[in-house]
Write a protein that holds these residues in place. Sequence first.
Motif, PDB file in Angstrom:
ATOM      1  N   TRP A   1       0.831  -1.215   0.000  1.00  0.00           N
ATOM      2  CA  TRP A   1       0.000   0.000   0.000  1.00  0.00           C
ATOM      3  C   TRP A   1       0.864   1.264   0.000  1.00  0.00           C
ATOM      4  O   TRP A   1       0.735   2.100  -0.906  1.00  0.00           O
ATOM      5  N   PRO A   2       1.752   1.472   1.000  1.00  0.00           N
ATOM      6  CA  PRO A   2       2.588   2.675   0.934  1.00  0.00           C
ATOM      7  C   PRO A   2       3.487   2.709  -0.292  1.00  0.00           C
ATOM      8  O   PRO A   2       3.763   3.791  -0.825  1.00  0.00           O
ATOM      9  N   ALA A   3       3.917   1.540  -0.768  1.00  0.00           N
ATOM     10  CA  ALA A   3       4.737   1.515  -1.983  1.00  0.00           C
ATOM     11  C   ALA A   3       3.932   2.026  -3.174  1.00  0.00           C
ATOM     12  O   ALA A   3       4.420   2.847  -3.967  1.00  0.00           O
TER      13      ALA A   3
ATOM     14  N   GLY B   1      -9.109  -0.182  10.386  1.00  0.00           N
ATOM     15  CA  GLY B   1      -9.806   0.914   9.724  1.00  0.00           C
ATOM     16  C   GLY B   1      -9.406   2.271  10.275  1.00  0.00           C
ATOM     17  O   GLY B   1      -9.072   3.199   9.521  1.00  0.00           O
ATOM     18  N   LEU B   2      -9.401   2.415  11.593  1.00  0.00           N
ATOM     19  CA  LEU B   2      -9.070   3.698  12.212  1.00  0.00           C
ATOM     20  C   LEU B   2      -7.613   4.081  11.967  1.00  0.00           C
ATOM     21  O   LEU B   2      -7.303   5.244  11.709  1.00  0.00           O
ATOM     22  N   TYR B   3      -6.723   3.098  12.055  1.00  0.00           N
ATOM     23  CA  TYR B   3      -5.311   3.417  11.819  1.00  0.00           C
ATOM     24  C   TYR B   3      -5.111   3.888  10.382  1.00  0.00           C
ATOM     25  O   TYR B   3      -4.369   4.839  10.130  1.00  0.00           O
ATOM     26  N   ASN B   4      -5.774   3.241   9.453  1.00  0.00           N
ATOM     27  CA  ASN B   4      -5.635   3.634   8.056  1.00  0.00           C
ATOM     28  C   ASN B   4      -6.302   4.971   7.758  1.00  0.00           C
ATOM     29  O   ASN B   4      -5.846   5.714   6.886  1.00  0.00           O
TER      30      ASN B   4
ATOM     31  N   ALA C   1      -4.276   7.735   6.080  1.00  0.00           N
ATOM     32  CA  ALA C   1      -4.777   8.222   4.794  1.00  0.00           C
ATOM     33  C   ALA C   1      -4.897   9.735   4.760  1.00  0.00           C
ATOM     34  O   ALA C   1      -4.815  10.347   3.685  1.00  0.00           O
ATOM     35  N   MET C   2      -5.105  10.356   5.913  1.00  0.00           N
ATOM     36  CA  MET C   2      -5.201  11.812   5.942  1.00  0.00           C
ATOM     37  C   MET C   2      -3.915  12.464   5.444  1.00  0.00           C
ATOM     38  O   MET C   2      -3.942  13.542   4.863  1.00  0.00           O
ATOM     39  N   ILE C   3      -2.778  11.796   5.648  1.00  0.00           N
ATOM     40  CA  ILE C   3      -1.492  12.364   5.236  1.00  0.00           C
ATOM     41  C   ILE C   3      -1.430  12.475   3.723  1.00  0.00           C
ATOM     42  O   ILE C   3      -1.136  13.542   3.168  1.00  0.00           O
TER      43      ILE C   3
ATOM     44  N   ASP D   1      -5.917  16.700  11.695  1.00  0.00           N
ATOM     45  CA  ASP D   1      -6.243  16.621  13.121  1.00  0.00           C
ATOM     46  C   ASP D   1      -7.230  15.477  13.382  1.00  0.00           C
ATOM     47  O   ASP D   1      -7.130  14.775  14.383  1.00  0.00           O
ATOM     48  N   LEU D   2      -8.179  15.291  12.468  1.00  0.00           N
ATOM     49  CA  LEU D   2      -9.093  14.151  12.586  1.00  0.00           C
ATOM     50  C   LEU D   2      -8.314  12.844  12.504  1.00  0.00           C
ATOM     51  O   LEU D   2      -8.601  11.889  13.237  1.00  0.00           O
ATOM     52  N   GLY D   3      -7.322  12.793  11.632  1.00  0.00           N
ATOM     53  CA  GLY D   3      -6.482  11.602  11.520  1.00  0.00           C
ATOM     54  C   GLY D   3      -5.754  11.286  12.809  1.00  0.00           C
ATOM     55  O   GLY D   3      -5.636  10.122  13.199  1.00  0.00           O
TER      56      GLY D   3
END
Length: 388
Positions: free
Chosen positions: A139-141, A212-215, A219-221, A359-361
């Motif tokens: 995914w990050p790749a 889900g929450l961690y992603n 994902a906000m980044i 901030d939500l992230g």
Amino acid sequence: MRNRWGILAILFVVRLTIAFQFQSVAAVAPLLQQSFGVGLADIGILIGLYFTPGIVLALPGGAIGRTLGDKPTTIAALLLMTAGSLVMATTDVWGWQMAGRLTSGAGGVLLTVQLTKMGTDWFAGKEIATAMAIFVNSWPAGVAISLLVLPAIGTAYGAGAVFLAAGALTAIGILLIMFYQPPPGATASATGSGRLDRLALLAVIVAGMIWGLYNVGFAMIFSFGPSLLAERGWSIAAAGSAISVVMWLSVISVPAGGYLADRFKRPLILAIAASLTVAALLAWLTRSDAVITILVLIGLVGGHPAGPIMSLAARVLAPETRAIGMGVFYTLFYAAMMLGPAVAGRLAKTAGTAAAALDLGALAVLACPPLMWLFERIVSVRKRRAQS
């Protein structure tokens, strides 16, 4: 091919196509805003639409894979992804952009559930955290590659060319998946009862919420980070390159986290410590000019929880419950990933800055450690009941 590490390499590259396609919208968000006359809230909805089908398809997706088989299901999923990209590349109507995004997302859902099940089949009971860390590293790749490549393509040739590039990559994935072979005995083991006991189901639900929450936080980044930097005067290409630093460093930190979890047998402590650190860094990013320093730190730390979190479901799933269990796991994941960008986009619009989304992230990542503790409690209770 019967070597499990070779199989993992195939799954890695095929899964990379999902991340590349998902990021195709965020990578050229400013171009889409100019071309279609939409705002950040609309971009947030379009980003989140990719995960919307997961709410209804992830659970039956496991059953579909169990019925049709691994390879036919993955090929069908990749065809849907390719079709969705072609629709987005050839229309100048916003409604059709949304339809194409939903089609691509439906394929991405089926592919994600099936590939995770296939990877777990090969590594359950042997280096599972390391294997899952490498697996999710796709995914990050994929995001990092898209952040480097897609803004340049979009600037030179327009948003349509970006979506054509995403479609071409998923078509290549179809060719790669032809080389996949199931592990010995996988077919036989999958014919047993697919029913989850109550505590196993609860544990998988909690694991899906954590993932889900961690992603959402991560994902906000890459979803709103480029817009945040653009607000500060960065060019589209420069903003994409800067945010891609997180993804490239995650290519190192994700497998490192999986290795450390398997090596020291302390996955929970590692995941909690890294989550708290990432939450703090996300909050700092919106309040500091030390952008590159913070992004480097997020990249070095942010990947560590991925392998331990992805290996949670495998701890309570038997081979015969793996397909349905992964469907439950990803239903929660997709629900979070659909709502997260949409809510973040709305907050950013209300606040007048993309900083609100990051901030939500931070808050989403901060919610993960308590849920990790809850998962361990459920697993402990399940073990005690099984022994009594």
